[in-house]
Design a protein around this motif. Structure first.
Motif, PDB file in Angstrom:
ATOM      1  N   GLY A 112       0.644  -1.214  -0.220  1.00 29.62           N
ATOM      2  CA  GLY A 112       0.030  -0.027  -0.298  1.00 29.62           C
ATOM      3  C   GLY A 112       0.990   1.470   0.255  1.00 29.62           C
ATOM      4  N   THR A 113       2.063   1.402   0.489  1.00 31.09           N
ATOM      5  CA  THR A 113       2.870   1.968  -0.343  1.00 31.09           C
ATOM      6  C   THR A 113       3.790   2.384  -0.826  1.00 31.09           C
ATOM      7  N   CYS A 114       3.833   3.454  -1.317  1.00 25.83           N
ATOM      8  CA  CYS A 114       4.325   4.343  -2.943  1.00 25.83           C
ATOM      9  C   CYS A 114       4.638   5.470  -2.414  1.00 25.83           C
ATOM     10  N   SER A 123      -1.008   7.093   0.950  1.00 24.74           N
ATOM     11  CA  SER A 123      -0.763   6.684  -0.532  1.00 24.74           C
ATOM     12  C   SER A 123      -2.538   6.058  -0.697  1.00 24.74           C
ATOM     13  N   VAL A 124      -3.043   7.014  -1.443  1.00 21.12           N
ATOM     14  CA  VAL A 124      -4.019   6.763  -1.087  1.00 21.12           C
ATOM     15  C   VAL A 124      -4.260   4.925  -2.021  1.00 21.12           C
ATOM     16  N   SER A 125      -4.497   3.953  -1.820  1.00 16.82           N
ATOM     17  CA  SER A 125      -4.780   2.966  -2.967  1.00 16.82           C
ATOM     18  C   SER A 125      -5.996   2.414  -2.861  1.00 16.82           C
ATOM     19  N   GLY A 126      -6.393   1.917  -4.159  1.00 17.45           N
ATOM     20  CA  GLY A 126      -7.775   0.120  -3.444  1.00 17.45           C
ATOM     21  C   GLY A 126      -8.253   1.077  -4.494  1.00 17.45           C
ATOM     22  N   PRO A 167      -7.228   7.124  -6.937  1.00 20.83           N
ATOM     23  CA  PRO A 167      -5.695   6.548  -6.594  1.00 20.83           C
ATOM     24  C   PRO A 167      -4.213   8.003  -6.648  1.00 20.83           C
ATOM     25  N   GLY A 168      -3.436   8.144  -5.482  1.00 18.96           N
ATOM     26  CA  GLY A 168      -2.716   9.124  -5.809  1.00 18.96           C
ATOM     27  C   GLY A 168      -2.112   9.043  -3.944  1.00 18.96           C
ATOM     28  N   ASN A 169      -0.272   9.925  -4.548  1.00 23.79           N
ATOM     29  CA  ASN A 169       0.167   9.886  -3.061  1.00 23.79           C
ATOM     30  C   ASN A 169      -0.473  11.665  -2.879  1.00 23.79           C
TER      31      ASN A 169
END
Ligand SMILES: Cc1cc2nc3c(=O)[nH]c(=O)nc-3n(C[C@H](O)[C@H](O)[C@H](O)COP(=O)(O)O)c2cc1C
Ligand code: SF4
Ligand code: FES
Lengths: 423, 818, 158
Positions: free
Chosen positions: A86-88, A240-243, A248-250
């Motif tokens: 989840g982290t980028c 980092s918002v994902s899913g 999605p993005g940082n």
């Protein structure tokens, strides 16, 4: 929007040292720092309230002050292993603004009287090794690195060092073991790295994002930084918002921003008009929460109070089309795959959990297996050698706690159990 | 006043019991002192804290989480709890994880009965498992080496074995491959794990994953009779346990004695016991090839000796013993020859040496507590293996420094802060130079051309010795040439006189009881306890008015005199001069001239073949008595096997009786007691005092000789250096040995420049010739010694390297032929 | 036999300079990476060579090498195609993409195409979760993958 780390991040050619200097007053904080004594720099970082962004959230200035007194050489190891699912965010910082990180590493080294620093990047960041090497070379050329930096008598060498595929090497002691050329198995703590770290010498391990905040704090003073955020969680955080979100993005937010705002305002809401079901706020190693807790402010204390953790700042959003057991199974696979195998509960427990979850996910589970899973989690929690074991437990135990109906759904339609192949 | 004790200990409570332990003690070990058992798997005292198995979780007041007792150093005021509900749940949980993929094949497992996993499960474990999946598929028993079997299915990944390889043996030959649940104890490319100390992993494996191939399925551990005894191979005298059943050797395991072996044994100790059941043993006395009763044999020996003495005088008989005998055996023999036959023709070696030291006799533990070790002419790895481990420990974990002075490369060089290679045969000059340097003078100008070592380098050695607080000198007298042992002892005396430095030494001749043989006076010129011939009064007081005072013949002189016909009778005890003496190939002819040759030995030898009378010697496993190791520690070797043959000392006493000796010791203890009474240094050596860990004997008088420091040699060709190898194919390790896979081919090690001069390449088959003899060997261009010398490892009896050496010469010259 | 080529040797000089002289084992991972770049995978001979350079046993090198997932100890295809299967990619449908790639290349996960061109692997989180689903081909990131993009990207590897 408060932008500290991401300020002008999308400027074309920011990776060039000249552009960095022009756009962001790059490396100007060094002058300010060199006017101070190293101890004063440590105090400054303490006063800013900055906490480690790698996962544990330990106050950065305090960590720096723990270095074994009068023992030299000392080392800096910047943690760019970024492997927490989840982290980028660190990748984006490195990829787009490498000089910010170098500047942060120089400031940290000066404050901690370190003359050698390593940037430990996960092996998959192979593309960015070259980029970082070039940035470091340019910083040498400009006299920001090397001997007698800017006439101060302070020397610093920075090097990149690449990992080769092991999540555990993000754990600070395993990172150092790996950097020394061993299998990346974690070491006993104490002694902590600040006392006996790399090559047995005092060592600072800090996350990329943590170090990238130092130039701002140095340039603008600790107050400017601590003015942002909540009473106890200071400054900004990259999330980092994902899913299952539309955008999605940082995103860089002031700590304390409601989680729901991150999902709705920053990340454009749930995709396909679905409903939020669950979210994991801090990377796969922290417990997931149900939608009902989405208004929790995104800061260390509030998330802790809500029964989870801020972790590495990776918000994974799950909508109501998913069954969380399937996601828990995926993460169980991850931890089984990444367990270094050194300690028994983690090595055996992660695999056993995976086996049981596979059964359940294949609709071949039994009701008592849910209880068994909980007990395995209990037998692992805080009993493993390093926090990876605890991390492995988090998604499973929280999925059982908040989404028993997802388990029921799978077990309810249970067929006759048959032996299942082992992975 | 001793304030140290106050600050060096901590007091804590464990389950309500108050415990005081030295600082740094781990909580597991502290608990043991008050009989509280905290279960462990991965923890091993000698490997240090690791914390991977999690079996030892405990609760400590004021600590939020449970913690492993094996990684937690006991702290002042700590309150430890090992039996709380939380702890018990954790123990059950961890055991369940441990057993998850471990087969429950205890009924057919060799570890059964002595298995920590079995025991811990019994005491702390869950009643059954909730695991319903197939075990992870791992290999069942496969060979890890010809002598070790690995059952990977049983491995619980405690990493004891791999840490042992890394930390103790330091070769990283055994490692963990892969990660997570797929990890696997392995060697590189699954090659055999056949190091010199590989067997120790069997003893430390807490489950039946590593087992002794020779022992597998031959007996249940509880059916074994276990005897605590000593290894009979090298002069370290490691402690070990013999497991026997129905009077047959089944296995050897470690019996930790920190003062000697530090808990380890080498593979020769563990598997080199086939000689106890070899068909090559001498089991029967015989006369002219015919079996006879032991009494008849002894009577015959006595009668013949008496006849010869009467006809030709006492100097016509002699005794060649060896360091393989026990103190009691050797003492009895020298007494027989001195007091019953009246001769000093007694010896046990072919090199020059004298008993005693001009400085303290250091024990093995001193290696660890010294600041500096000076290792001279010694190759512990091949000669005294456990000393190799001790040195590595001292160098890598105790901060000790080491200087190596040797004429050949050894594996110890790697651990030395300074390693100097002198020319083969130049040790006398080198040591004289060192002595000069220690005295603060500069060495002779031609030092470097003779020895290959510059005076600056020697100066540096001297400086290091002077600036170290405690120096331990370890030397191998066998590898010194000519009379340079005397020069070495002068160096020791000089160093011993340094104001700021404490100096001690350890004579490190490789043979089992070499120090004992010296102490027992198996020498032509010194009585037991270092009593010199010049001290006539003392000798008479102890050994009676008829005790001979003139110097006897040395072993090599006896062979000489046998050849010339002046020596008429010889008893050869546990020695094989035909193979092991310089010019061995000529010894046979000399021995054939004797009127009487008696060989008293354990195995059939080339020498025994020539004897008129052969007496059986029981040897390790069967014998009982004391030995003195290189550290001067006297220990008890007890028997695990029985035989109808009398003990060696008993045979001597039977001969003595025939020669008119009225009193006879009633058992071996009586001989030990007589030694305590008669031999200086051994007064305190009582059975009760040495039973557990042995005891250092007091100093033996130091008898120093004068050296004719002859260092320049003339001759043509290269100077021969014979090197020992641990697994030599000899009478003890024969072709049927468990260790036969360790035998090496015959090789000759050359310096690049000499190889060029002789026109040979790596791998060439050559003949090394000299002294009218030749040895076949394969060329290794290894620069193992300086130009002008060559190294021939003694890999087998058959190879016959000693025949290349010229008896009585300081150095021997050889050449190479294709 | 294995020997580092000249390019590698130049890099090795730089690598060795990064670490203290008595800590040269630190260069183990970088040297393994170089050996793999040269041969496609880490051969036993390369392990021996690296061990000699760094003064550690070949068993030690093998032990370290097999701990890390990026080293291959068996030959792989010219291009190694890795799909992230971790949570963010999973939520974005990586399963279907993996299946698509399997069909397209005619091999299963873990296999190599008969022409030795492609090897297909599953990978844990690649740290590009906000651009899921993610694919890497020989360490090069390809993000926001779709079946069409797979066609396009794989087509570009000759
Ligand atoms: C299993 C595990 C994985 C971790 N992975 C990372 C990582 O990838 N990056 C990181 O910065 N910290 C990671 N950490 C946290 C580090 O141990 C350490 O706390 C951090 O690098 C310290 O830096 P900070 O104080 O700047 O946060 C991990 C911790 C654990 C237990
Ligand atoms: S083989 Fe035995 S000693 Fe080695 S790791 Fe396995 S259980 Fe431990
Ligand atoms: S014995 Fe303590 S963790 Fe293994």
């Amino acid at each position: 929007m408060t932008e500290i780390l991401f300020k002008a991040i999308n400027t074309p050619n920011l990776t060039s040292i000249d552009v960095y200097e022009q756009t962001l007053d790059g490396y100007q904080s060094l002058k300010k720092a060199f006017e101070k004594k190293p101890e004063e720099m440590v105090e400054l970082v303490k006063a800013s309230g900055l906490r480690g962004r790698g996962g544990a959230g330990f106050p950065t200035g305090l960590k720096w002050s723990f270095l074994a007194k009068d023992v030299f050489p000392r080392y800096l190891a910047c943690n760019a292993d970024e492997s927490e699912p989840g982290t980028c965010k660190d990748r984006e910082l490195i990829m787009k603004n490498p000089h910010l990180l170098i500047e942060g590493m120089i400031l940290c080294s000066y404050a901690c009287q370190i003359e050698t620093g390593y940037l430990y990047m996960r092996g998959e960041f192979w593309e960015y090794e070259e980029l970082m090497d070039k940035a470091i070379d340019d910083a040498y050329a400009k006299g920001y690195l090397g001997k007698n930096i800017m006439g101060t008598g302070f020397n610093l060498d920075l090097y990149t060092h690449m990992g080769a595929g092991a999540y555990i090497c993000g754990e600070e002691s395993a990172l150092l073991t790996s950097l020394e050329g061993y299998r990346g198995e974690p070491r006993l703590k104490p002694p902590f790295p600040a006392v006996e770290g790399l090559y047995g010498k005092p060592t600072i391990v800090n996350n990329v994002e943590t170090l990238c905040a130092i130039p701002f704090i140095t340039r603008n003073g600790p107050e400017a930084y601590s003015a942002i955020g909540t009473e106890k969680s200071k400054g900004t955080k990259l999330v980092s918002v994902s899913g299952h979100v539309n955008k999605p993005g940082n995103y860089e937010i002031p700590l304390g921003t409601p989680t729901i705002d991150l999902i709705e305002k920053y990340a454009g809401g749930i995709r396909n008009g679905n409903k939020l079901k669950a979210f994991i706020p801090g990377g796969s190693s922290v417990p997931m929460l149900p939608a009902s807790k989405a208004d929790t402010p995104y800061d260390y204390e509030s998330l802790m109070e809500a029964g989870t953790m801020l972790g590495s700042g990776a918000l994974i959003v799950i909508d109501d089309t998913a069954n969380v057991v399937t996601e828990a199974l995926g993460l169980a696979h991850f931890y089984m795959h990444e367990s270094c195998g050194k300690c028994t509960p983690c090595r055996e427990g992660t695999r056993w959990m995976y086996q049981i979850l596979t059964d359940i996910n294949n609709k071949q589970g039994k009701p008592e297996q849910v209880e068994l899973l909980s007990d395995i989690c209990d037998n692992m929690s805080f009993k493993c050698f390093c926090p990876l074991g605890d991390a492995a437990v988090a998604p499973v135990i929280s999925s059982i706690k908040y989404f028993p109906e997802d388990y029921e759904e799978l077990i309810g339609s249970m067929k006759t159990a048959q032996p299942v192949g082992t992975p | 006043m001793n304030t140290a004790t106050q600050t060096d200990t901590v007091t804590l409570t464990i389950d309500g019991k108050t415990v005081t332990v030295p600082k740094g003690t781990m909580v597991v070990d502290a608990a043991k002192t008050v009989d509280i058992e905290i279960p462990v798997f991965c923890y091993h005292e000698k490997l240090g804290p690791f914390g991977c198995c999690r079996m030892c979780l405990i609760e400590v007041e004021k600590m939020p989480k449970m913690i492993t007792a094996c990684t937690l150093a006991a702290g002042e005021g700590m309150v430890v709890k090992t039996t709380t509900e939380k702890v018990e749940k954790a123990q059950k949980g961890v055991l369940e994880f441990t057993l998850l993929n471990h087969p429950l094949d205890c009924p057919v497992c060799d570890k059964g009965g002595e298995c920590p996993l079995q025991d811990n499960t019994f005491k702390f474990g869950p009643p059954d498992t909730r695991m319903e999946y197939n075990r992870f598929n791992r290999e069942k028993a496969t060979p890890l080496s010809p002598v070790i079997t690995i059952d990977r299915e049983r491995c619980i990944a405690c990493q004891r074995c791999t840490r042992y390889s890394d930390i103790i043996e330091k070769d990283q030959a055994l490692v963990m491959r892969n990660r997570g649940f797929q990890n696997r104890v392995s060697t590189f490319k699954d090659q055999p794990y056949d190091t010199r100390f590989s067997g120790n992993v069997i003893d430390i494996c807490p489950v039946g994953a590593l087992t002794n191939t020779d022992f597998r399925f031959t007996a249940r551990t509880w059916d074994l009779t276990n005897t605590n005894t000593l290894c009979g191979h090298c002069a370290c005298n490691c402690n070990m346990t013999l497991g026997t059943r129905l009077n047959e050797m089944k296995r050897v395991t470690t019996r930790p004695n920190d003062l000697v072996d530090d808990g380890w044994i080498c593979d020769k100790a563990r598997w080199g016991y086939d000689f106890t059941k070899s068909k090559n043993r001498i089991t029967q006395p015989r006369k002219q090839g015919q079996s006879v009763g032991i009494q008849e044999a002894c009577t015959e020996v006595a009668a013949s000796l008496q006849k010869i003495v009467e006809a030709h005088g006492p100097s016509s008989v002699g005794f060649i013993g060896s360091g393989y005998g026990l103190n009691e055996d050797l003492y009895s023999y020298q007494k027989l020859f001195r007091t019953n036959l009246g001769t000093n023709n007694i010896d046990h070696k072919t090199y020059t040496d004298t008993p005693g030291l001009p400085v303290a006799h250091f024990d093995l533990l001193d290696v660890e507590t010294s600041d500096l070790v000076v290792l001279i002419a010694s190759d512990p790895t091949e000669e005294l293996p456990i000393l190799d481990l001790r040195l590595k420990k001292a160098m890598t974990r105790k901060g000790v420094q080491m200087i190596v002075l040797n004429d050949q490369q050894t594996l110890m060089d790697k651990y030395a802060s300074l390693s100097l290679r002198y020319n083969v045969g130049s040790d006398g000059v080198l040591l004289a130079g060192l002595n000069t340097a220690l005295q603060g003078q500069s060495a002779e100008s031609d030092l470097e051309s003779t020895t290959g070592v510059s005076s600056n380098q020697l100066q540096a050695v001297a400086e290091k010795i002077k600036s170290a607080g405690k120096v331990c000198v370890i030397y191998n007298p066998v590898a010194l040439t000519g009379s340079s042992i005397h020069t070495l002892k002068q160096c020791l005396a000089t160093a011993g006189g340094l104001a700021e430095t404490t100096v001690g030494a350890m004579p490190a001749a490789p043979v089992t009881n070499s120090v004992g043989a010296m102490d027992m006076g198996v020498l032509p010129d010194v009585y037991p306890g270092g009593l010199a011939l010049t001290d006539g009064d003392a000798i008479k007081a102890k050994w009676g008015d008829t005790a001979p005072l003139e110097k006897g013949l040395s072993a090599l002189e006896m062979i000489e005199k046998a050849k010339s016909g002046e020596l008429k009778a010889l008893i050869v005890y546990r020695s094989n001069p035909v193979v092991d003496f310089p010019s061995g190939h000529e010894v046979g002819e000399a021995l054939k001239k004797l009127d009487l040759l008696v060989v008293h030995d354990m195995m059939e030898t080339e020498t025994a073949k020539l004897a008129q009378i052969v007496l059986p010697s029981n040897g390790p496993g069967f014998d009982e008595g004391t030995t003195t190791n290189i550290g001067g520690r006297v220990q008890l070797r007890t028997k695990g096997l029985t035989t109808d043959n009398p003990a060696d000392w008993k045979i001597v006493s039977m001969i003595a009786k025939e020669l008119g000796q009225e009193t006879a010791p009633k058992d071996v203890h009586a001989v030990t007691a007589e030694i305590a009474e008669k031999v200086t240094g051994y007064q305190e050596i009582k059975r009760s005092a040495i039973r557990k860990q042995g005891k250092n004997r007091e100093a033996v008088a130091s008898a120093n000789g004068a050296s004719a420091s002859d260092g320049t040699h003339t001759g043509s060709g290269l100077i021969l250096r014979v090197a020992d190898v641990l697994f030599s194919h000899d009478k003890i390790l024969d072709a049927e040995s468990n260790l036969a896979h360790q035998f090496q081919p015959s090789t000759v090690h050359l310096h690049t420049s000499d190889a060029e001069q002789f026109g040979v390449k790596e791998g060439d088959e050559v003949r090394v010739t000299g002294n009218g003899h030749e040895v076949k060997a394969e060329v290794r261009i290894s620069n193992r010694c300086n130009p002008g010398g060559l190294v021939l490892p003694k890999v087998s009896d058959e190879q016959g390297v000693m025949s290349l050496a010229e008896a009585g010469k300081a150095v021997s010259w050889v050449t190479i032929r294709k | 036999m294995f020997a580092f080529n000249d390019t590698s040797e130049t890099r090795i000089k730089k690598i060795m300079a990064k670490y203290p002289e008595d800590r040269k084992v630190s260069a183990l991972l970088p040297l393994l990476t170089l050996a793999q770049a040269q041969e496609g995978y880490v051969t036993p001979e390369a392990m021996v060579e690296i061990g000699q350079r760094l003064d550690v046993s070949p068993a030690y090198v093998e032990s370290v090498c097999t701990f890390y997932t990026m080293y291959y100890t068996k030959p792989v295809g010219k291009y190694v195609v890795k799909f992230c299967i971790n949570i963010s990619c999973h939520l974005n449908g990586c399963d279907n993409l993996m299946e698509y790639a399997e069909k397209k290349l005619g091999i299963k996960e873990g296999e190599t195409t008969p022409d030795k061109k492609f090897t297909l692997l599953k990978e844990e989180c690649l740290a590009a979760c906000t651009e899921a689903p993610v694919m890497q081909v020989n360490n090069k990131y390809h993000v926001n993958m779709t079946p069409e993009k797979i066609d396009q990207v794989l087509g570009s590897y000759k």
